[in-house]
Scaffold this motif. Structure first.
Motif, PDB file in Angstrom:
ATOM      1  N   ASN A  94      13.761  58.883  -8.695  1.00 24.82           N
ATOM      2  CA  ASN A  94      12.407  58.858  -9.215  1.00 24.82           C
ATOM      3  C   ASN A  94      11.405  59.031  -8.064  1.00 24.82           C
ATOM      4  O   ASN A  94      11.395  58.254  -7.107  1.00 24.82           O
ATOM      5  N   VAL A  95      10.564  60.050  -8.160  1.00 25.12           N
ATOM      6  CA  VAL A  95       9.585  60.337  -7.114  1.00 25.12           C
ATOM      7  C   VAL A  95       8.598  59.182  -6.969  1.00 25.12           C
ATOM      8  O   VAL A  95       8.230  58.807  -5.846  1.00 25.12           O
ATOM      9  N   ALA A  96       8.197  58.577  -8.070  1.00 25.00           N
ATOM     10  CA  ALA A  96       7.207  57.495  -8.021  1.00 25.00           C
ATOM     11  C   ALA A  96       7.735  56.301  -7.230  1.00 25.00           C
ATOM     12  O   ALA A  96       6.981  55.651  -6.497  1.00 25.00           O
ATOM     13  N   THR A  97       9.014  56.010  -7.343  1.00 27.37           N
ATOM     14  CA  THR A  97       9.603  54.899  -6.601  1.00 27.37           C
ATOM     15  C   THR A  97       9.562  55.167  -5.100  1.00 27.37           C
ATOM     16  O   THR A  97       9.230  54.287  -4.301  1.00 27.37           O
ATOM     17  N   VAL A  98       9.879  56.388  -4.711  1.00 26.10           N
ATOM     18  CA  VAL A  98       9.854  56.745  -3.290  1.00 26.10           C
ATOM     19  C   VAL A  98       8.416  56.755  -2.778  1.00 26.10           C
ATOM     20  O   VAL A  98       8.147  56.301  -1.663  1.00 26.10           O
ATOM     21  N   VAL A  99       7.474  57.226  -3.574  1.00 29.07           N
ATOM     22  CA  VAL A  99       6.067  57.224  -3.182  1.00 29.07           C
ATOM     23  C   VAL A  99       5.582  55.783  -2.990  1.00 29.07           C
ATOM     24  O   VAL A  99       4.820  55.498  -2.060  1.00 29.07           O
ATOM     25  N   ASP A 100       6.022  54.867  -3.845  1.00 35.26           N
ATOM     26  CA  ASP A 100       5.656  53.458  -3.679  1.00 35.26           C
ATOM     27  C   ASP A 100       6.194  52.910  -2.358  1.00 35.26           C
ATOM     28  O   ASP A 100       5.502  52.169  -1.655  1.00 35.26           O
ATOM     29  N   ALA A 101       7.425  53.260  -2.018  1.00 37.42           N
ATOM     30  CA  ALA A 101       8.008  52.807  -0.750  1.00 37.42           C
ATOM     31  C   ALA A 101       7.231  53.391   0.429  1.00 37.42           C
ATOM     32  O   ALA A 101       6.969  52.695   1.419  1.00 37.42           O
ATOM     33  N   ILE A 102       6.845  54.648   0.331  1.00 36.50           N
ATOM     34  CA  ILE A 102       6.072  55.290   1.398  1.00 36.50           C
ATOM     35  C   ILE A 102       4.690  54.645   1.510  1.00 36.50           C
ATOM     36  O   ILE A 102       4.186  54.413   2.609  1.00 36.50           O
ATOM     37  N   THR A 103       4.074  54.320   0.383  1.00 38.68           N
ATOM     38  CA  THR A 103       2.763  53.665   0.374  1.00 38.68           C
ATOM     39  C   THR A 103       2.847  52.316   1.070  1.00 38.68           C
ATOM     40  O   THR A 103       1.983  51.968   1.886  1.00 38.68           O
ATOM     41  N   GLU A 104       3.889  51.571   0.784  1.00 37.54           N
ATOM     42  CA  GLU A 104       4.084  50.274   1.437  1.00 37.54           C
ATOM     43  C   GLU A 104       4.292  50.449   2.949  1.00 37.54           C
ATOM     44  O   GLU A 104       3.776  49.684   3.755  1.00 37.54           O
ATOM     45  N   TYR A 105       5.049  51.454   3.314  1.00 37.57           N
ATOM     46  CA  TYR A 105       5.301  51.766   4.729  1.00 37.57           C
ATOM     47  C   TYR A 105       3.998  52.111   5.440  1.00 37.57           C
ATOM     48  O   TYR A 105       3.725  51.610   6.533  1.00 37.57           O
ATOM     49  N   ILE A 106       3.184  52.948   4.823  1.00 36.51           N
ATOM     50  CA  ILE A 106       1.902  53.343   5.406  1.00 36.51           C
ATOM     51  C   ILE A 106       0.997  52.127   5.565  1.00 36.51           C
ATOM     52  O   ILE A 106       0.357  51.941   6.602  1.00 36.51           O
ATOM     53  N   ALA A 107       0.963  51.265   4.536  1.00 32.49           N
ATOM     54  CA  ALA A 107       0.136  50.060   4.611  1.00 32.49           C
ATOM     55  C   ALA A 107       0.601  49.155   5.755  1.00 32.49           C
ATOM     56  O   ALA A 107      -0.219  48.623   6.513  1.00 32.49           O
ATOM     57  N   HIS A 108       1.901  49.012   5.899  1.00 32.52           N
ATOM     58  CA  HIS A 108       2.445  48.184   6.978  1.00 32.52           C
ATOM     59  C   HIS A 108       2.068  48.752   8.345  1.00 32.52           C
ATOM     60  O   HIS A 108       1.661  48.022   9.247  1.00 32.52           O
ATOM     61  N   ARG A 109       2.190  50.050   8.500  1.00 28.84           N
ATOM     62  CA  ARG A 109       1.836  50.689   9.777  1.00 28.84           C
ATOM     63  C   ARG A 109       0.341  50.535  10.083  1.00 28.84           C
ATOM     64  O   ARG A 109      -0.042  50.314  11.231  1.00 28.84           O
ATOM     65  N   LEU A 110      -0.513  50.635   9.056  1.00 32.83           N
ATOM     66  CA  LEU A 110      -1.951  50.468   9.267  1.00 32.83           C
ATOM     67  C   LEU A 110      -2.296  49.033   9.661  1.00 32.83           C
ATOM     68  O   LEU A 110      -3.148  48.804  10.530  1.00 32.83           O
ATOM     69  N   ILE A 111      -1.628  48.064   9.053  1.00 34.03           N
ATOM     70  CA  ILE A 111      -1.869  46.660   9.394  1.00 34.03           C
ATOM     71  C   ILE A 111      -1.442  46.392  10.834  1.00 34.03           C
ATOM     72  O   ILE A 111      -2.151  45.735  11.599  1.00 34.03           O
ATOM     73  N   GLU A 112      -0.287  46.913  11.223  1.00 32.86           N
ATOM     74  CA  GLU A 112       0.176  46.735  12.606  1.00 32.86           C
ATOM     75  C   GLU A 112      -0.782  47.397  13.591  1.00 32.86           C
ATOM     76  O   GLU A 112      -1.022  46.879  14.672  1.00 32.86           O
ATOM     77  N   ARG A 113      -1.341  48.535  13.205  1.00 35.64           N
ATOM     78  CA  ARG A 113      -2.312  49.222  14.066  1.00 35.64           C
ATOM     79  C   ARG A 113      -3.564  48.369  14.239  1.00 35.64           C
ATOM     80  O   ARG A 113      -4.084  48.237  15.343  1.00 35.64           O
ATOM     81  N   GLU A 114      -4.048  47.787  13.147  1.00 38.37           N
ATOM     82  CA  GLU A 114      -5.236  46.943  13.218  1.00 38.37           C
ATOM     83  C   GLU A 114      -4.989  45.709  14.077  1.00 38.37           C
ATOM     84  O   GLU A 114      -5.855  45.305  14.855  1.00 38.37           O
ATOM     85  N   LYS A 115      -3.816  45.123  13.961  1.00 35.19           N
ATOM     86  CA  LYS A 115      -3.483  43.968  14.804  1.00 35.19           C
ATOM     87  C   LYS A 115      -3.475  44.361  16.272  1.00 35.19           C
ATOM     88  O   LYS A 115      -3.959  43.621  17.124  1.00 35.19           O
ATOM     89  N   ALA A 116      -2.907  45.513  16.576  1.00 35.74           N
ATOM     90  CA  ALA A 116      -2.847  45.966  17.965  1.00 35.74           C
ATOM     91  C   ALA A 116      -4.243  46.248  18.503  1.00 35.74           C
ATOM     92  O   ALA A 116      -4.551  45.941  19.656  1.00 35.74           O
ATOM     93  N   LEU A 117      -5.111  46.836  17.680  1.00 35.32           N
ATOM     94  CA  LEU A 117      -6.468  47.134  18.129  1.00 35.32           C
ATOM     95  C   LEU A 117      -7.312  45.870  18.258  1.00 35.32           C
ATOM     96  O   LEU A 117      -8.202  45.808  19.104  1.00 35.32           O
ATOM     97  N   ALA A 118      -7.045  44.859  17.434  1.00 33.54           N
ATOM     98  CA  ALA A 118      -7.808  43.621  17.495  1.00 33.54           C
ATOM     99  C   ALA A 118      -7.514  42.854  18.771  1.00 33.54           C
ATOM    100  O   ALA A 118      -8.364  42.154  19.301  1.00 33.54           O
ATOM    101  N   PHE A 119      -6.312  42.983  19.287  1.00 41.80           N
ATOM    102  CA  PHE A 119      -5.919  42.281  20.504  1.00 41.80           C
ATOM    103  C   PHE A 119      -5.930  43.282  21.640  1.00 41.80           C
ATOM    104  O   PHE A 119      -4.910  43.747  22.113  1.00 41.80           O
TER     105      PHE A 119
END
Length: 161
Positions: free
Chosen positions: A66-91
Motif C-alpha cells: 500500500n503506497v499510503a502506508t509507505v508514505v506515512d512511514a516516510i512522513t514520520e521519517y521526515i518529521a523525525h529528521r526535522l526535529i533532530e535538525r531543530e535540536k541541533a540548531l538550538a544547541f
C-alpha cells in the motif's frame, strides 16, 4: 509515489536542505528521500520497501504493498529528521549556545549546597595493583615473544640460519 510525497515535502522549511528527493536510474530504481533514506521496489514489483543506511548496515523502516502506508512511514521519517535538525540548531556552539548551557548547569550545581559532590572512583587496594603489574608484565612478555618470533621468521626466510 512522488506525487503523494509532494504535499509533505512542501511543508518542510525553505532553508532546510536535508531532503533531496530524486529517482536513481538502474536495474533497481530507487526514490531517494535524503542521502541515507530511500524507497525501492521489492522483488515481486508490488511491494514498496523504505530503507535507511546506517553505520551498522541497512535497516528496513517500512514495507508494504500500500503506497499510503509507505508514505506515512516516510512522513514520520521526515518529521523525525526535522526535529533532530531543530535540536541541533538550538544547541549551537558557534553562537555561544553551548557555553551558556554549560554555564547554567555549573551555576545550578553551585546553588545547591545540600547536594553532595559526586563520588570519585575508588582506587583499588593491593590486589588491584598486583593484578595490574602482572598484566603489564604479561603484555610485555607477549610483545617480546611476538617480535622474537617475527625476527626468527625473517632470519629463516632470508636463509641466514
Amino acid at each position: 509515489m512522488l506525487d503523494h510525497l509532494e504535499p509533505v515535502l512542501a511543508q518542510a522549511p525553505k532553508d532546510c536542505d536535508l531532503f533531496d528527493v530524486g529517482v536513481s536510474r538502474g536495474d533497481r530504481p530507487r526514490l531517494f528521500i535524503d542521502h541515507v533514506g530511500f524507497v525501492e521496489m521489492g522483488r515481486d514489483r508490488r511491494t514498496y520497501r523504505f530503507l535507511q543506511d546506517t553505520r551498522h548496515g541497512r535497516i528496513t523502516i517500512g514495507e508494504s504493498e500500500n503506497v499510503a502506508t509507505v508514505v506515512d512511514a516516510i512522513t514520520e521519517y521526515i518529521a523525525h529528521r526535522l526535529i533532530e535538525r531543530e535540536k541541533a540548531l538550538a544547541f549551537d556552539f558557534a553562537g555561544q549556545g553551548g557555553v551558556r548551557a554549560f554555564a547554567e548547569e555549573a551555576a545550578k550545581k553551585r546553588i545547591a549546597p545540600s547536594a553532595s559532590p559526586p563520588a570519585l572512583p575508588r582506587r583499588g587496594g593491593f590486589g588491584e595493583t598486583l593484578y595490574r603489574a602482572i598484566l603489564f608484565l604479561a603484555q610485555g612478555a607477549g610483545a617480546a615473544a611476538f617480535f622474537f618470533l617475527l625476527w626468527r621468521l625473517g632470519v629463516y626466510l632470508l636463509g641466514l640460519d
